[in-house]
Design an enzyme around this catalytic site. Structure first.
Site, PDB file in Angstrom:
ATOM      1  N   ARG A 121       0.853  -1.196   0.000  1.00 24.07           N
ATOM      2  CA  ARG A 121       0.000   0.000   0.000  1.00 24.07           C
ATOM      3  C   ARG A 121       0.885   1.241   0.000  1.00 24.07           C
ATOM      4  O   ARG A 121       1.707   1.408   0.905  1.00 24.07           O
ATOM      5  CB  ARG A 121      -0.869   0.001   1.244  1.00 24.07           C
ATOM      6  CG  ARG A 121      -1.677  -1.291   1.325  1.00 24.07           C
ATOM      7  CD  ARG A 121      -3.047  -1.050   1.773  1.00 24.07           C
ATOM      8  NE  ARG A 121      -3.817  -2.277   1.616  1.00 24.07           N
ATOM      9  CZ  ARG A 121      -4.980  -2.493   2.182  1.00 24.07           C
ATOM     10  NH1 ARG A 121      -5.503  -1.571   2.947  1.00 24.07           N
ATOM     11  NH2 ARG A 121      -5.628  -3.620   1.964  1.00 24.07           N
ATOM     12  N   GLU A 167       0.744   4.129   0.987  1.00 19.89           N
ATOM     13  CA  GLU A 167       0.324   5.214   1.870  1.00 19.89           C
ATOM     14  C   GLU A 167       1.534   6.105   2.100  1.00 19.89           C
ATOM     15  O   GLU A 167       2.603   5.618   2.427  1.00 19.89           O
ATOM     16  CB  GLU A 167      -0.172   4.653   3.203  1.00 19.89           C
ATOM     17  CG  GLU A 167      -0.926   3.364   3.002  1.00 19.89           C
ATOM     18  CD  GLU A 167      -1.861   3.012   4.133  1.00 19.89           C
ATOM     19  OE1 GLU A 167      -2.247   3.901   4.875  1.00 19.89           O
ATOM     20  OE2 GLU A 167      -2.197   1.825   4.235  1.00 19.89           O
ATOM     21  N   ARG A 201       1.034   2.630  12.968  1.00 18.01           N
ATOM     22  CA  ARG A 201       0.199   1.455  12.712  1.00 18.01           C
ATOM     23  C   ARG A 201       0.099   1.063  11.239  1.00 18.01           C
ATOM     24  O   ARG A 201      -0.642   0.172  10.869  1.00 18.01           O
ATOM     25  CB  ARG A 201      -1.198   1.656  13.320  1.00 18.01           C
ATOM     26  CG  ARG A 201      -1.846   2.970  12.923  1.00 18.01           C
ATOM     27  CD  ARG A 201      -3.022   3.267  13.791  1.00 18.01           C
ATOM     28  NE  ARG A 201      -4.227   2.614  13.299  1.00 18.01           N
ATOM     29  CZ  ARG A 201      -5.430   2.741  13.866  1.00 18.01           C
ATOM     30  NH1 ARG A 201      -5.587   3.437  14.942  1.00 18.01           N
ATOM     31  NH2 ARG A 201      -6.480   2.151  13.357  1.00 18.01           N
ATOM     32  N   HIS A 202       0.853   1.775  10.385  1.00 17.79           N
ATOM     33  CA  HIS A 202       0.816   1.457   8.959  1.00 17.79           C
ATOM     34  C   HIS A 202       2.185   1.100   8.417  1.00 17.79           C
ATOM     35  O   HIS A 202       3.177   1.707   8.803  1.00 17.79           O
ATOM     36  CB  HIS A 202       0.281   2.642   8.158  1.00 17.79           C
ATOM     37  CG  HIS A 202      -1.162   2.901   8.414  1.00 17.79           C
ATOM     38  ND1 HIS A 202      -1.595   3.864   9.279  1.00 17.79           N
ATOM     39  CD2 HIS A 202      -2.267   2.310   7.904  1.00 17.79           C
ATOM     40  CE1 HIS A 202      -2.922   3.853   9.315  1.00 17.79           C
ATOM     41  NE2 HIS A 202      -3.350   2.920   8.493  1.00 17.79           N
ATOM     42  N   GLU A 244      -8.057  -1.077  15.218  1.00 14.40           N
ATOM     43  CA  GLU A 244      -8.685  -1.908  14.182  1.00 14.40           C
ATOM     44  C   GLU A 244      -7.726  -3.023  13.811  1.00 14.40           C
ATOM     45  O   GLU A 244      -6.582  -2.758  13.448  1.00 14.40           O
ATOM     46  CB  GLU A 244      -8.963  -1.038  12.945  1.00 14.40           C
ATOM     47  CG  GLU A 244      -9.523  -1.836  11.784  1.00 14.40           C
ATOM     48  CD  GLU A 244      -9.210  -1.201  10.432  1.00 14.40           C
ATOM     49  OE1 GLU A 244      -9.400   0.020  10.287  1.00 14.40           O
ATOM     50  OE2 GLU A 244      -8.767  -1.939   9.528  1.00 14.40           O
ATOM     51  N   SER A 285     -11.025  -5.654   8.766  1.00 17.91           N
ATOM     52  CA  SER A 285     -12.332  -5.282   8.237  1.00 17.91           C
ATOM     53  C   SER A 285     -12.793  -6.350   7.274  1.00 17.91           C
ATOM     54  O   SER A 285     -11.995  -7.146   6.758  1.00 17.91           O
ATOM     55  CB  SER A 285     -12.335  -3.896   7.592  1.00 17.91           C
ATOM     56  OG  SER A 285     -11.185  -3.691   6.869  1.00 17.91           O
ATOM     57  N   ARG A 310      -0.273  -5.983  12.265  1.00 15.65           N
ATOM     58  CA  ARG A 310      -1.161  -5.178  13.110  1.00 15.65           C
ATOM     59  C   ARG A 310      -1.637  -6.026  14.295  1.00 15.65           C
ATOM     60  O   ARG A 310      -1.675  -5.568  15.429  1.00 15.65           O
ATOM     61  CB  ARG A 310      -2.350  -4.691  12.277  1.00 15.65           C
ATOM     62  CG  ARG A 310      -3.374  -3.839  13.033  1.00 15.65           C
ATOM     63  CD  ARG A 310      -2.906  -2.425  13.277  1.00 15.65           C
ATOM     64  NE  ARG A 310      -2.724  -1.646  12.077  1.00 15.65           N
ATOM     65  CZ  ARG A 310      -3.701  -1.067  11.372  1.00 15.65           C
ATOM     66  NH1 ARG A 310      -4.964  -1.189  11.754  1.00 15.65           N
ATOM     67  NH2 ARG A 310      -3.411  -0.353  10.299  1.00 15.65           N
TER      68      ARG A 310
HETATM   69  P1  AMO Z   1      -8.335  -3.276   5.014  1.00 17.97           P
HETATM   70  O1  AMO Z   1      -7.763  -2.345   4.030  1.00 17.97           O
HETATM   71  O2  AMO Z   1      -9.147  -2.699   6.113  1.00 17.97           O
HETATM   72  O3  AMO Z   1      -9.303  -4.319   4.300  1.00 17.97           O
HETATM   73  O4  AMO Z   1      -7.193  -4.164   5.619  1.00 17.97           O
HETATM   74  C1  AMO Z   1      -7.476  -5.236   6.491  1.00 17.97           C
HETATM   75  C2  AMO Z   1      -6.492  -5.269   7.624  1.00 17.97           C
HETATM   76  O5  AMO Z   1      -5.142  -5.331   7.135  1.00 17.97           O
HETATM   77  C3  AMO Z   1      -4.280  -4.577   7.957  1.00 17.97           C
HETATM   78  N1  AMO Z   1      -3.705  -3.464   7.176  1.00 17.97           N
HETATM   79  C4  AMO Z   1      -2.498  -2.923   7.404  1.00 17.97           C
HETATM   80  N2  AMO Z   1      -1.540  -3.210   8.301  1.00 17.97           N
HETATM   81  C5  AMO Z   1      -0.419  -2.476   8.278  1.00 17.97           C
HETATM   82  N3  AMO Z   1      -0.177  -1.478   7.410  1.00 17.97           N
HETATM   83  C6  AMO Z   1      -1.093  -1.152   6.469  1.00 17.97           C
HETATM   84  N4  AMO Z   1      -0.841  -0.181   5.599  1.00 17.97           N
HETATM   85  C7  AMO Z   1      -2.323  -1.880   6.440  1.00 17.97           C
HETATM   86  N5  AMO Z   1      -3.424  -1.853   5.668  1.00 17.97           N
HETATM   87  C8  AMO Z   1      -4.249  -2.809   6.128  1.00 17.97           C
HETATM   88  C9  AMO Z   1      -5.126  -4.066   9.112  1.00 17.97           C
HETATM   89  C10 AMO Z   1      -6.511  -4.022   8.485  1.00 17.97           C
HETATM   90  O6  AMO Z   1      -7.519  -4.084   9.458  1.00 17.97           O
HETATM   91  N6  AMO Z   1      -9.799  -6.459   1.431  1.00 17.97           N
HETATM   92  C11 AMO Z   1     -10.162  -5.880   2.709  1.00 17.97           C
HETATM   93  C12 AMO Z   1     -10.537  -6.927   3.718  1.00 17.97           C
HETATM   94  C13 AMO Z   1     -11.794  -7.706   3.443  1.00 17.97           C
HETATM   95  O7  AMO Z   1     -12.851  -7.062   3.292  1.00 17.97           O
HETATM   96  O8  AMO Z   1     -11.739  -8.954   3.371  1.00 17.97           O
HETATM   97  C14 AMO Z   1      -8.969  -5.052   3.212  1.00 17.97           C
HETATM   98  O9  AMO Z   1      -7.861  -5.169   2.774  1.00 17.97           O
HETATM   99  O10 AMO Z   1      -5.077  -5.014  10.151  1.00 17.97           O
END
Ligand code: AMO
Length: 428
Positions: free
Chosen positions: A210, A212, A218-219, A351, A354, A402
């Site tokens: 990602r 970001e 947390r990311h 979180e 999701s 996470r």
């Molecule tokens: P989402 O984008 O909420 O949902 O991601 C799901 C979980 O993945 C982790 N996560 C991350 N951890 C660390 N750094 C990041 N940049 C990051 N992005 C996400 C978190 C988050 O809650 N496809 C949907 C899920 C689904 O609906 O099945 C999705 O990716 O723990």
């Protein structure tokens, strides 16, 4: 002689051949101590001036910390030694010298700051505390896989190179793919849905990327996700699956990582689960004067949920549709519904996941894509996959790092990944 791991040396008497790193040395002039460590533990090794060979006795004092050594010696009972045993050294050989000074402090109470520790992660990984985190992470991913395999799920391997976004266009890393534009996968989302419509129950642990731009605690820009997807399932069914697997994972960590939890000074409890609608959470937050977004929870609200419901996974469902991705089913299958079949799971104030029920109806999916400003043409294969016998389905994703961060109360998610990738870090 064969190598004996330190853990097993505690069960032995007589001669052993140990391999490991020099953790510490102490010189009391007539007696010298060397603490040897390997992946299984630590052992106090002893040399006595009047008994030990002169060159070995000398080497015990001159060897650098963190050097790799081989030690042959006799396991002896010792009331003073940690674990009640020590090894009287007979032979010692330095197999790989560690240059001095070490670039970071690798002692148990190291004060080196995280960025520097990450620059020298290979050395940081010599420390018991750091190893404890990743031994626990290994239990987490193993328990996740084991739980779902036992329940008849099939493990799948999604592609890492994709042609279109699933989680929002701005977070994609572009990749060169011959004459086409391509991206690194943000999620196995679209693929796991197609699989749920054929193989019914699927799971994976897979890296995602990602882009970001902001550094937060947390990311990450590269993380691992633990995903499931189930055919014939709605949000309720898949939330229950998460409740069960999280309980199982925590049970497994408690059972298999006693030593690591002790090293990290963490007491874990198997969590309870609570199910609340987004509206119920908003009401609760208003009562406590905590801010909530229109279609998202604030970090403050997530923390408040932990305060109100400690050691509980809080499933916040009936999430506002505007706050969920295009693939989440609107309430009552109505394109213009206010609410959705999507949810977030909050654990220990953050979180962790999701998910939700997905749209399996091609026309509704096209409407939702447009509503999100996306072009259905870019998702043609995906939309078409629901035209030939696709049942309703749902799933979710838990971020492995996470989850590790949250479970172990780590301040920064970078502590939960061996080699983090963030806005500034591409090495080591
Ligand atoms: P989402 O984008 O909420 O949902 O991601 C799901 C979980 O993945 C982790 N996560 C991350 N951890 C660390 N750094 C990041 N940049 C990051 N992005 C996400 C978190 C988050 O809650 N496809 C949907 C899920 C689904 O609906 O099945 C999705 O990716 O723990």
């Amino acid at each position: 002689m064969e190598r004996t791991y330190i853990k097993d040396a505690f069960e032995k008497t007589g001669k052993v051949e140990l391999y490991g790193w020099v953790h510490d040395t102490r010189d009391l002039s007539k007696i010298r101590f060397l603490v040897l460590k390997d992946i299984s533990g630590r052992m106090q090794c002893v040399g006595i001036k009047s008994e030990t060979k002169a060159e070995v006795f000398k080497l015990m004092n001159s060897v650098n910390r963190e050097s790799v050594v081989k030690i042959i010696g006799e396991v002896k009972e010792s009331k003073q030694a940690p674990g009640g045993k020590e090894v009287l050294i007979e032979e010692m050989e330095v197999l790989a010298n560690a240059e001095q000074p070490l670039p970071i402090d690798v002692s148990d109470h190291s004060k080196t700051e995280l960025p520097k520790r990450l620059d020298y992660r290979f050395l940081d990984l010599h420390r018991d505390k750091i190893q404890a985190i990743f031994k626990i992470q290994s239990t987490i991913s193993m328990a996740f896989r084991e739980h779902f395999i036992k329940k008849g799920f099939i493990e799948f391997q999604p592609p890492s190179i994709i042609s279109s976004s699933s989680e929002g266009g701005t977070e994609l890393f572009p990749a060169k793919y011959f004459e086409k534009s391509a991206y690194l996968a943000q999620s196995p989302q679209l693929y796991k849905q197609m699989l749920a419509c054929s193989m019914e129950k699927v799971m994976t642990i897979t890296p995602v990327w990602r882009a970001e731009k902001h550094n937060t605690v947390r990311h990450l820009n590269e993380c691992r996700q633990m995903d499931i997807e189930m055919g014939f399932a709605d949000a309720k069914i898949v939330m229950k699956q998460m409740e069960e697997v999280v309980k199982y994972i925590v049970e497994q960590v408690i059972e298999n990582n006693k030593k690591e939890l002790e090293i990290l000074d963490i007491k874990l409890k198997v969590p309870e689960a609570k199910y609340l609608t987004f509206e119920e959470v908003s009401k609760l937050m208003r009562k406590y004067k905590v801010k909530v977004g229109k279609d998202d929870l604030t970090g403050e609200a997530e923390k408040k949920l932990d305060e109100l419901f400690p050691d509980t996974i809080v499933f916040v469902h009936d999430w506002p549709l505007s706050g969920k991705p295009f693939y989440i089913m609107p309430k009552d299958e109505k394109a213009d519904a206010e609410l959705s079949e999507g949810f977030d799971a909050i654990y220990k104030g953050m979180e962790i996941s999701s998910g939700g029920q997905r749209i399996h109806l091609p026309e509704l999916l096209e409407k939702r894509l447009k509503a999100k400003g996306l072009n259905p043409k870019d998702f043609k294969d995906y939309v078409d996959s629901f035209r030939f016998g696709a049942p309703k389905h749902g799933g979710w994703s838990i971020g492995l790092e996470r989850f590790t961060q949250v479970l172990l109360g780590l301040e920064n998610i970078r502590e939960a990944v061996m080699f983090p990738r963030d806005r500034d870090r591409l090495t080591p």
